[in-house]
Design an enzyme around this catalytic site. Structure first.
Site, short mmCIF file in Angstrom:
data_model
loop_
_atom_site.label_atom_id
_atom_site.label_comp_id
_atom_site.label_asym_id
_atom_site.label_seq_id
_atom_site.Cartn_x
_atom_site.Cartn_y
_atom_site.Cartn_z
N TRP A 70 44.02 46.25 25.49
CA TRP A 70 42.70 45.62 25.59
C TRP A 70 41.77 46.30 24.61
CZ3 TRP A 70 37.95 47.85 26.93
CH2 TRP A 70 36.89 46.95 27.00
N GLU A 97 45.34 41.64 26.88
CA GLU A 97 44.34 41.30 27.90
C GLU A 97 43.05 40.82 27.26
OE1 GLU A 97 41.75 43.57 31.41
OE2 GLU A 97 43.22 44.67 30.22
N LYS A 127 38.96 39.12 27.36
CA LYS A 127 37.70 39.27 28.07
C LYS A 127 36.70 38.30 27.47
CE LYS A 127 34.66 42.75 30.09
NZ LYS A 127 34.40 44.20 30.23
N ASP A 140 42.75 39.28 33.82
CA ASP A 140 41.90 40.13 34.65
C ASP A 140 40.90 39.25 35.36
OD1 ASP A 140 39.53 41.75 35.37
OD2 ASP A 140 40.61 43.39 34.41
N HIS A 190 37.27 39.03 33.99
CA HIS A 190 37.06 38.89 32.55
C HIS A 190 36.77 37.47 32.10
CE1 HIS A 190 38.94 42.92 31.02
NE2 HIS A 190 38.00 43.08 31.92
N HIS A 202 45.36 41.89 36.44
CA HIS A 202 44.47 42.95 36.89
C HIS A 202 43.55 42.32 37.93
CE1 HIS A 202 44.52 46.17 33.46
NE2 HIS A 202 45.65 46.09 34.12
N ASP A 205 29.02 41.90 35.91
CA ASP A 205 29.85 43.10 36.02
C ASP A 205 31.22 42.71 36.58
OD1 ASP A 205 30.96 45.55 36.42
OD2 ASP A 205 29.24 46.43 37.41
N ASP A 244 33.93 44.73 37.50
CA ASP A 244 34.83 45.75 38.06
C ASP A 244 34.36 46.34 39.38
OD1 ASP A 244 36.90 45.92 35.94
OD2 ASP A 244 35.19 46.42 34.70
N ASP A 246 42.13 47.01 38.99
CA ASP A 246 41.30 47.54 37.91
C ASP A 246 39.84 47.41 38.31
OD1 ASP A 246 40.09 48.33 35.61
OD2 ASP A 246 40.83 46.70 34.35
#
Length: 421
Positions: A183, A224, A226, A257, A260, A284, A292, A294, A323
């Site tokens: 990533w 990965e 985003k 993810d 993302h 993930h 945000d 995560d 993650d």
């Protein structure tokens, strides 16, 4: 009522739906989750190359952050004792363990810099996965694999190749395949004038990385995407479309993810499509909140939907990892809550009469389908989960937090006091 009685009643209820509870528990016990090491120290790492960057930010100042390998592995072991099942550990390259005076830059990393982690994995029966760390470094301030500066680009190419060889050493010593996930934080804050050139440089960099001679039966490389990050709100070089196509063309894994994508996009809807064209998929699991990506994973709607798609699509073809990073709460508790939430969602999916629901859809009996889906929301999952934890030798839902709080008093508080001296 004793937990065994509650379990027997729950098993009987599920049996009426055509669900074999014992089979579900056996399957769940065999599903490994790759647990991210970076929750324990707020993604800082051990190499001291620079402040966290690339749109990554762990907010909060909860006491007891791990500051070295000994502390981090102690915290991980504590979390593992509270998480049922046998799992994997996901490392970033910034967690290399150097002997005094032996530190090297990231493009010179070697397997011996991670031997303590390999030994730790052996002691705890863990598989190891790996991530090149293309952030938190002076040469990552502007761009990495898409950099206009050829010297910077080559530095990060060497880093990724070094990481693949390190993962190969993981696989050799642990006799298990290792996933290497690439990533990058490359992108632009405002509207780009040229979207193509950075992506062309990224493609060329990945092509060069893959010229490395490595054993693809031992190391699985993933890419990965985003959609945006802090400082790259308008354009990310490694978009979903870029990596999805690159992975397909080069027989790599595409990693999705859950934090993302655009807030209205969900990866639960992408899994079935991806697996029609790919043998394997990597995930993930995170929890996006507005911008945000995560937050600590919870047993929420999207986590349950992701788990449903994992089970419906064949869990053996999907590599599951967590993650997230939260410095506002106890970090061990964050690990436990997140991973156990994923497991609860998987158990819920395993206890769902998937064939019955699919048949109702096929026959377009949508009233019955909706009614059964609503009925399942009230099914006695908790009684089954408690027995799963008991059989796996870990505390139940009402018990594990006490152990974390005791660890905080015995270990984390003293750690903070010593740091302030």
């Amino acid at each position: 009522m004793a937990s065994s009685e509650r379990f027997q009643l729950a098993a009987a209820d599920y049996a009426l739906l055509g669900v074999d509870v014992e089979a579900a528990l056996n399957t769940l016990a065999g599903i490994p989750i790759s647990i991210h090491c970076w929750q324990g120290d707020d993604v800082i790492g051990f190499d001291g190359a620079g402040a966290v960057s690339g749109g990554i930010q762990a907010t909060g100042n909860y006491p007891g952050r791990a500051r070295n390998f000994t502390q981090l592995k102690q915290d991980i072991e504590t979390a593992l004792r509270l998480i049922p099942g046998q799992h994997r550990l996901n490392l970033h390259a910034s967690y290399a363990v150097f002997e005094p005076g032996q530190k090297v830059d990231r493009d010179q990393l070697k397997p011996e810099h991670f031997q303590p982690w390999i030994d730790f994995a052996k002691e705890n029966g863990l598989g190891l996965d790996f991530n090149p760390t293309l952030f938190g470094h002076p040469l990552a301030e502007a761009a990495t694999l898409s950099s206009e500066d050829e010297a910077i680009r080559q530095f990060w190419i060497r880093h990724c190749q070094a990481c693949i060889k390190i993962a190969e050493a993981f696989a050799d010593q642990l006799e298990d395949t290792s996933l290497v996930n690439i990533w990058i934080p490359d992108g632009l804050k405002d509207i780009p004038a040229d979207r193509t050139s950075p992506r062309a440089r990224l493609k060329a960099s990945l092509d060069q990385i893959l010229t490395l001679d490595y054993d693809r039966s031992k190391v699985k490389v993933a890419v990965e995407s985003k959609v945006f990050g802090i400082g790259i709100e308008s354009y990310t070089v490694g978009s979903h479309e870029f990596y999805m196509n690159y992975a397909a063309r080069n027989q790599l894994l595409c990693l999705l993810d859950s934090g993302h994508y655009h807030p209205t996009e969900t990866i639960s809807d992408k899994i079935s499509s991806m697996l029609l064209f790919s043998d394997e998929l990597a995930l993930h699991i995170s929890r996006p909140v507005r911008w945000d990506s995560d937050h600590v994973v919870l047993y929420d709607d999207e986590t349950r939907q992701i788990a449903q798609e994992i089970i419906r699509s064949d869990v053996r073809r999907i590599r599951i990892a967590t993650d997230y990073f939260d410095a506002s709460i106890n970090r061990i508790a964050a690990w436990v809550i997140g991973v156990r939430s994923v497991q609860k969602a998987l158990l819920n999916a395993l206890l769902t009469p998937q064939a019955t629901l699919a048949e109702l859809q096929r026959q377009r009996r949508f009233t019955e389908l909706m009614a059964l889906q609503e009925q399942l929301k009230m099914a006695p999952l908790g009684a089954v989960w408690d027995v799963f934890c008991q059989r796996q030798g870990v505390p139940g839902e009402s018990e594990w937090l006490k152990e974390v709080q005791d660890y905080e008093c015995r270990v984390l508080a003293k750690r903070e006091e010593e740091e302030q001296v």
